[in-house]
Design an enzyme around this catalytic site. Structure first.
Site, PDB file in Angstrom:
ATOM      1  N   SER A 256     -71.300 -10.719  20.161  1.00  0.00           N
ATOM      2  CA  SER A 256     -72.138  -9.528  20.052  1.00  0.00           C
ATOM      3  C   SER A 256     -72.040  -8.730  21.350  1.00  0.00           C
ATOM      4  O   SER A 256     -71.366  -9.145  22.301  1.00  0.00           O
ATOM      5  CB  SER A 256     -73.595  -9.914  19.777  1.00  0.00           C
ATOM      6  OG  SER A 256     -74.135 -10.585  20.905  1.00  0.00           O
ATOM      7  N   LYS A 257     -72.742  -7.603  21.390  1.00  0.00           N
ATOM      8  CA  LYS A 257     -72.652  -6.713  22.544  1.00  0.00           C
ATOM      9  C   LYS A 257     -73.138  -7.372  23.834  1.00  0.00           C
ATOM     10  O   LYS A 257     -72.748  -6.943  24.924  1.00  0.00           O
ATOM     11  CB  LYS A 257     -73.457  -5.439  22.277  1.00  0.00           C
ATOM     12  CG  LYS A 257     -72.808  -4.519  21.255  1.00  0.00           C
ATOM     13  CD  LYS A 257     -73.607  -3.244  21.084  1.00  0.00           C
ATOM     14  CE  LYS A 257     -72.928  -2.313  20.072  1.00  0.00           C
ATOM     15  NZ  LYS A 257     -73.702  -1.061  19.874  1.00  0.00           N
ATOM     16  N   ARG A 258     -73.974  -8.393  23.716  1.00  0.00           N
ATOM     17  CA  ARG A 258     -74.462  -9.025  24.950  1.00  0.00           C
ATOM     18  C   ARG A 258     -73.350  -9.767  25.686  1.00  0.00           C
ATOM     19  O   ARG A 258     -73.498 -10.120  26.861  1.00  0.00           O
ATOM     20  CB  ARG A 258     -75.610  -9.992  24.647  1.00  0.00           C
ATOM     21  CG  ARG A 258     -75.231 -11.224  23.849  1.00  0.00           C
ATOM     22  CD  ARG A 258     -76.459 -12.124  23.649  1.00  0.00           C
ATOM     23  NE  ARG A 258     -76.175 -13.265  22.820  1.00  0.00           N
ATOM     24  CZ  ARG A 258     -76.222 -13.262  21.496  1.00  0.00           C
ATOM     25  NH1 ARG A 258     -76.535 -12.146  20.866  1.00  0.00           N
ATOM     26  NH2 ARG A 258     -75.957 -14.348  20.793  1.00  0.00           N
TER      27      ARG A 258
END
Length: 485
Positions: A256-258
């Site tokens: 994910s973007k994290r």
């Protein structure tokens, strides 16, 4: 011996934004299956979820496939015999097939109101439907339709037994039919759900291999029941392993973007090359059996790729490994191509700077193109630094001898007309030998004076060649003043 039918695959994204790395891997594997088997690759835009549409997203999808070389045989912008290739342009098709399922007893009209369904959800937090309209009499259905009551069409799931299918990666998968909900096939607004329209489209477009993420493993029994209800041949299913990301603390979770940039467009903007990205994501779930090499062109992947070599285990997207891949690809670029690709990442360069030599230095020292401006920053403006940078144990440079070593470099350079790297290197080496000092010590002091830092792309004489004689002498003189010489 039965002749093998060339595979037909499709990439069917929803136009909801940038191309996620997981979507791109699905597109790549679909493409490779088709090309390896001499078949067709189709692009289809699944835009029936109207609430999530993002303007311009279809153009991004088309451009991404073009940038990566995943050219399709049929699609919205190239046409083909199975069009249209945008689902919102095929609505009449789905309604016809949904009504055919009703006639076959595999689906039914549901007239439940939104209020009733919300009440049902409050009573049963699982969100399941109680099949209230499943057994309405034909007469009641006709009366409701004649009265213009809003309705959806639901799939009539079997209530007992199991439904199974074979997946080319994960093997035999089955679920208890009692766990299957009577899912909606056609919504009240006349739009089909993904669960229905992709099955109809895959059949009508002749798709033989459905490639998608493993999150669909458990929902696929619903789809094969639709194939069976129509009497259609089931396709081959190829579910891909999960893509995971590693956090700074070492923990691994779904990508994910994290974890960092997760879209193709973000990676491009950050200076990654399309061919490096494609090569790397090809290895996220697939391992070639014929070679130990990790570097493959798209043409080589077409030759080597087989479904049998796709793994079940989750694949971890390693940004450090991608960075390494990218650096290798940058170093393989022909110099004129490198200059073209790095140009958008460069600031304006002074007229008197040797641009070609600067770019030659960069071409072998970047892991991604976006590093260019940082790496050449000291060429444009000498950073502030102090005398403490000069001492160096390896080269035996001390606070006491640094001024003399630097003065030797300045005197040698001042007397030179040939300011090429080779000439500068030879002259400084000879001067060091004549003075009875280590050449490395002279080069070290000069490099600190020229750059104001201990790590640079290129050595002292390469930096001088880029800066030119006047700027090099100015920086050497400034360093001598700093050292009190």
């Amino acid at each position: 011996m039965k002749e093998m039918t060339p595979p037909v695959t499709r990439f069917a994204p929803s136009p909801t934004g940038y191309m996620h790395i997981g979507n791109l891997r699905t597109a790549l594997y679909s493409y490779l299956i088709a090309r390896h088997g001499g078949g067709r690759f189709i692009l289809r835009i699944e835009d029936t979820d109207r609430e999530r549409l993002v303007p311009g997203a279809t153009d991004i999808i088309i451009k991404t496939l073009a940038d990566t070389g995943l050219h399709y045989d049929e699609g919205p912008d190239v046409g083909g015999e199975h069009g249209p290739y945008v689902q919102s342009e095929r609505l009449g098709i789905y309604k016809e097939y949904a009504e055919e399922l009703v006639r076959r007893g595999a689906a039914y009209y549901c007239f439940c109101t939104k209020e009733r369904l919300e009440q049902l959800h409050e009573e049963d937090a699982t969100g399941g439907y109680d099949r209230h309209c499943r057994d309405l009499s034909p007469e009641e259905v006709e009366r409701n339709l004649a009265a213009g009551m809003p309705y959806v069409i639901r799939q009539r799931m079997p209530l007992t037994g199991t439904t199974g299918y074979h997946d080319e990666v994960f093997g035999d998968i089955s679920v208890e039919n009692a766990e299957l909900q009577d899912q909606i096939l056609m919504k009240a607004d006349g739009y089909p759900t993904y669960n229905f329209c992709h099955v109809v489209d895959d059949h009508l477009m002749g798709v033989t291999h459905v490639v998608r993420g493993s999150e669909y493993l458990i929902s696929t029994p619903k789809y094969v029941l639709l194939y069976d209800a129509f009497g259609w041949e089931r396709p081959h299913y190829v579910h891909l392993p999960l893509l995971m990301g590693r956090a700074e603390d070492g923990t691994v979770s779904k990508l994910s973007k994290r974890h960092g940039a997760v879209s193709f467009q973000d990676l491009l903007a950050d200076g990654y090359l399309p061919e490096a990205i494609i090569n790397y994501i090809a290895l996220l779930g697939w391992c070639p059996k014929e070679t130990e090499s990790e570097f493959f062109s798209l043409r080589e992947l077409e030759e080597l790729f087989t479904v049998e070599a796709v793994n079940k285990s989750p694949a971890v997207f390693d940004y450090e490994k991608l960075l390494w891949f990218n650096g290798e690809y940058i170093r393989k670029l022909p110099f004129p191509v490198f200059c073209e690709k790095v140009a958008p990442y460069l600031p304006a360069l002074p007229e008197n700077m040797n641009r070609e030599k600067l770019l030659l230095l960069l071409s072998t020292r970047l892991s991604k193109l976006s590093e260019a401006e940082e790496k050449i920053g000291f060429f444009l403006s000498l950073p502030a630094y102090g005398p403490e940078l000069f001492p160096n144990k390896k080269n035996k440079v001390t606070p006491e001898n640094a001024p003399a070593l630097l003065a030797l470099a300045e005197k040698t350079v001042r007397g030179m007309d040939d300011f090429t790297n080779d000439a500068l290197f030879s002259a400084l080496s000879a001067a060091a030998e004549a003075a009875g000092v280590k050449a490395g010590a002279v080069f070290w002091c000069a490099r600190i004076a020229l750059s104001g830092q201990t790590v640079t792309p290129g050595g002292a004489t390469e930096i001088m060649e880029v800066l030119g004689k006047d700027e090099s002498l100015a920086r050497l003189g400034k360093a001598l003043t700093l050292l009190g010489a």
